[in-house]
Design a protein around this motif. Sequence first.
Motif, PDB file in Angstrom:
ATOM      1  N   ASP A  34       1.088  -1.236  -0.004  1.00  0.00           N
ATOM      2  CA  ASP A  34       0.155  -0.040   0.111  1.00  0.00           C
ATOM      3  C   ASP A  34       0.851   1.362  -0.057  1.00  0.00           C
ATOM      4  N   LEU A  35       1.851   1.366   1.039  1.00  0.00           N
ATOM      5  CA  LEU A  35       2.601   2.611   1.015  1.00  0.00           C
ATOM      6  C   LEU A  35       3.885   2.808  -0.039  1.00  0.00           C
ATOM      7  N   VAL A  36       4.296   1.470  -0.496  1.00  0.00           N
ATOM      8  CA  VAL A  36       5.552   1.567  -1.216  1.00  0.00           C
ATOM      9  C   VAL A  36       5.126   1.499  -2.815  1.00  0.00           C
ATOM     10  N   GLU A  37       4.488   0.391  -3.318  1.00  0.00           N
ATOM     11  CA  GLU A  37       4.083   0.103  -4.472  1.00  0.00           C
ATOM     12  C   GLU A  37       2.905   1.072  -4.848  1.00  0.00           C
ATOM     13  N   ARG A  38       1.812   0.961  -4.378  1.00  0.00           N
ATOM     14  CA  ARG A  38       0.603   1.843  -4.826  1.00  0.00           C
ATOM     15  C   ARG A  38       0.476   3.341  -4.551  1.00  0.00           C
ATOM     16  N   ARG A  39       0.721   3.723  -3.308  1.00  0.00           N
ATOM     17  CA  ARG A  39       0.737   5.253  -3.026  1.00  0.00           C
ATOM     18  C   ARG A  39       1.954   5.825  -3.206  1.00  0.00           C
ATOM     19  N   LYS A  40       3.099   5.206  -2.993  1.00  0.00           N
ATOM     20  CA  LYS A  40       4.265   5.818  -3.276  1.00  0.00           C
ATOM     21  C   LYS A  40       4.629   6.786  -2.181  1.00  0.00           C
ATOM     22  N   TRP A  41       4.102   6.602  -1.024  1.00  0.00           N
ATOM     23  CA  TRP A  41       4.433   7.655   0.039  1.00  0.00           C
ATOM     24  C   TRP A  41       5.903   7.553   0.527  1.00  0.00           C
ATOM     25  N   LEU A  42       6.538   6.124   0.235  1.00  0.00           N
ATOM     26  CA  LEU A  42       7.666   5.639   1.042  1.00  0.00           C
ATOM     27  C   LEU A  42       8.685   5.246  -0.220  1.00  0.00           C
ATOM     28  N   SER A  43       9.961   5.363  -0.234  1.00  0.00           N
ATOM     29  CA  SER A  43      10.883   4.589  -1.065  1.00  0.00           C
ATOM     30  C   SER A  43      11.149   3.146  -0.479  1.00  0.00           C
ATOM     31  N   PRO A  44      11.274   2.332  -1.647  1.00  0.00           N
ATOM     32  CA  PRO A  44      11.528   0.880  -1.166  1.00  0.00           C
ATOM     33  C   PRO A  44      12.855   0.739  -0.011  1.00  0.00           C
ATOM     34  N   GLN A  45      13.696   1.577  -0.264  1.00  0.00           N
ATOM     35  CA  GLN A  45      15.022   1.711   0.530  1.00  0.00           C
ATOM     36  C   GLN A  45      14.408   1.938   2.304  1.00  0.00           C
ATOM     37  N   ASP A  46      13.552   3.152   2.183  1.00  0.00           N
ATOM     38  CA  ASP A  46      13.105   3.278   3.515  1.00  0.00           C
ATOM     39  C   ASP A  46      12.395   2.140   4.291  1.00  0.00           C
ATOM     40  N   PHE A  47      11.570   1.524   3.455  1.00  0.00           N
ATOM     41  CA  PHE A  47      10.821   0.457   4.078  1.00  0.00           C
ATOM     42  C   PHE A  47      11.626  -0.618   4.519  1.00  0.00           C
ATOM     43  N   LEU A  48      12.641  -0.956   3.636  1.00  0.00           N
ATOM     44  CA  LEU A  48      13.597  -2.049   3.741  1.00  0.00           C
ATOM     45  C   LEU A  48      14.376  -1.600   5.093  1.00  0.00           C
ATOM     46  N   ASP A  49      14.563  -0.418   5.302  1.00  0.00           N
ATOM     47  CA  ASP A  49      15.541  -0.038   6.596  1.00  0.00           C
ATOM     48  C   ASP A  49      14.739  -0.484   7.532  1.00  0.00           C
ATOM     49  N   GLY A  50      13.278  -0.170   7.675  1.00  0.00           N
ATOM     50  CA  GLY A  50      12.604  -0.278   8.887  1.00  0.00           C
ATOM     51  C   GLY A  50      12.345  -1.850   9.114  1.00  0.00           C
ATOM     52  N   VAL A  51      12.462  -2.999   8.074  1.00  0.00           N
ATOM     53  CA  VAL A  51      12.343  -4.135   8.160  1.00  0.00           C
ATOM     54  C   VAL A  51      13.744  -4.530   8.848  1.00  0.00           C
ATOM     55  N   ALA A  52      14.886  -4.239   8.220  1.00  0.00           N
ATOM     56  CA  ALA A  52      16.136  -4.556   8.834  1.00  0.00           C
ATOM     57  C   ALA A  52      16.379  -4.177  10.407  1.00  0.00           C
ATOM     58  N   LEU A  53      15.961  -3.027  10.788  1.00  0.00           N
ATOM     59  CA  LEU A  53      15.879  -2.463  11.918  1.00  0.00           C
ATOM     60  C   LEU A  53      15.130  -3.121  13.040  1.00  0.00           C
ATOM     61  N   GLY A  54      13.918  -3.421  12.364  1.00  0.00           N
ATOM     62  CA  GLY A  54      13.194  -4.376  13.101  1.00  0.00           C
ATOM     63  C   GLY A  54      13.516  -5.783  13.509  1.00  0.00           C
TER      64      GLY A  54
END
Length: 380
Positions: free
Chosen positions: A29-49
């Motif tokens: 929803d946020l990366v692919e469809r709405r493009k509110w976030l870059s893929p890198q920002d999202f993956l950074d959150g996954v890695a930090l988590g």
Amino acid sequence: MKVFLGYFLGLGAWGFGGPIATVGYMQRDLVERRKWLSPQDFLDGVALGQAMPGPLAAQVVMWLGFLRARSWGALAAAIAFIAPSFVVVLAVAVAYGRYQGSSLVQALFYGIAPAVMAIIAIAAYKLARMTNRRDWRLWTISVVLAVATAWTGTEIALLFLGSGFVMILVDAPPRWFRRRDRPALTIAPVAAIAWPVKALAAATGAGTLLTLAWFFAKAGALTFGSGLAIVPFLRDGAVHQYHWLTDAQFLDAVAMGLITPGPVVITATFVGYLAAGWQGAIVATVAIFTPIFLGVVLPGPWFLRHRDNAQIQAFVKGATAAAAGAIAGVVVVLSQQIVTDWATAGIAVATLAVLLRWKIKEPYVVAAGAIAGIILHWPW
């Protein structure tokens, strides 16, 4: 920010499927469809988590809020995401405590659980495909973690970190191994999480509410990976150590965490209510999410300053590939417990077929699983 928080409020209300499925929804929803976030920002959150303790979905939500408005944004996003499932689980716990009837819960769980496992399996594959792409090294990490998790039945936190460091050595080996160059991602949050846990430790003998706070703070601080990994820890404490619940009640509590939207660790709300009423539900919920929150916002600024570093990027790739594999392994473990006969196997296979063939929203699939469970398992 209001629209952003509105999305997380909605996600908390309809985000069925557990942590990996919820992360998949956010990526879609946020990366692919709405493009509110870059893929890198999202993956950074996954890695930090994955490097911090706690359930992945809640950590990613907090991280995305942190990117928008730092600590206050993380807190607001967390409250929006957690509130719907807290209200639902607390209401169910009140009814459960009054009537003690679990036949309907068991029938619902009988059908919902295999459907949810199918949802998680598909979402895990999508996350791995997004992270690993065509890099055979990352796919190798995912496979190794999947096998290790399925074999041991637990998520091994050190393997998440080790996978990140392996990718550092492969992709970005440091020329000068100076102290400030080391990717010490876990030092600060571990130290930060320790102080509230130690503060609560002194008060554990002062009453049920403080005991709940201490126990669930430990649960939040010491459990890495998926929220599902917290179940053995909760069972040992809630059933065997403190005797707040019986084994049957605990299984019903876990069912509530699985069949309601939001993070699986919302099971803490159910356990807290049965142990000490609505005050216990609030204390347990706040306690379990506090160290998770600290594990995101305290290392967050450091992570943002260094995320363009080649070593950090390598760590992110390795840790995220490990996450995808480990959660796939969890699917195997849970499926062995849930898919116990031809009926549950049929529900799981049918769910996989439907989701692979058509783009149906997950709540409808969960509702179909619930109906199947009532039909097949209700004590008519």
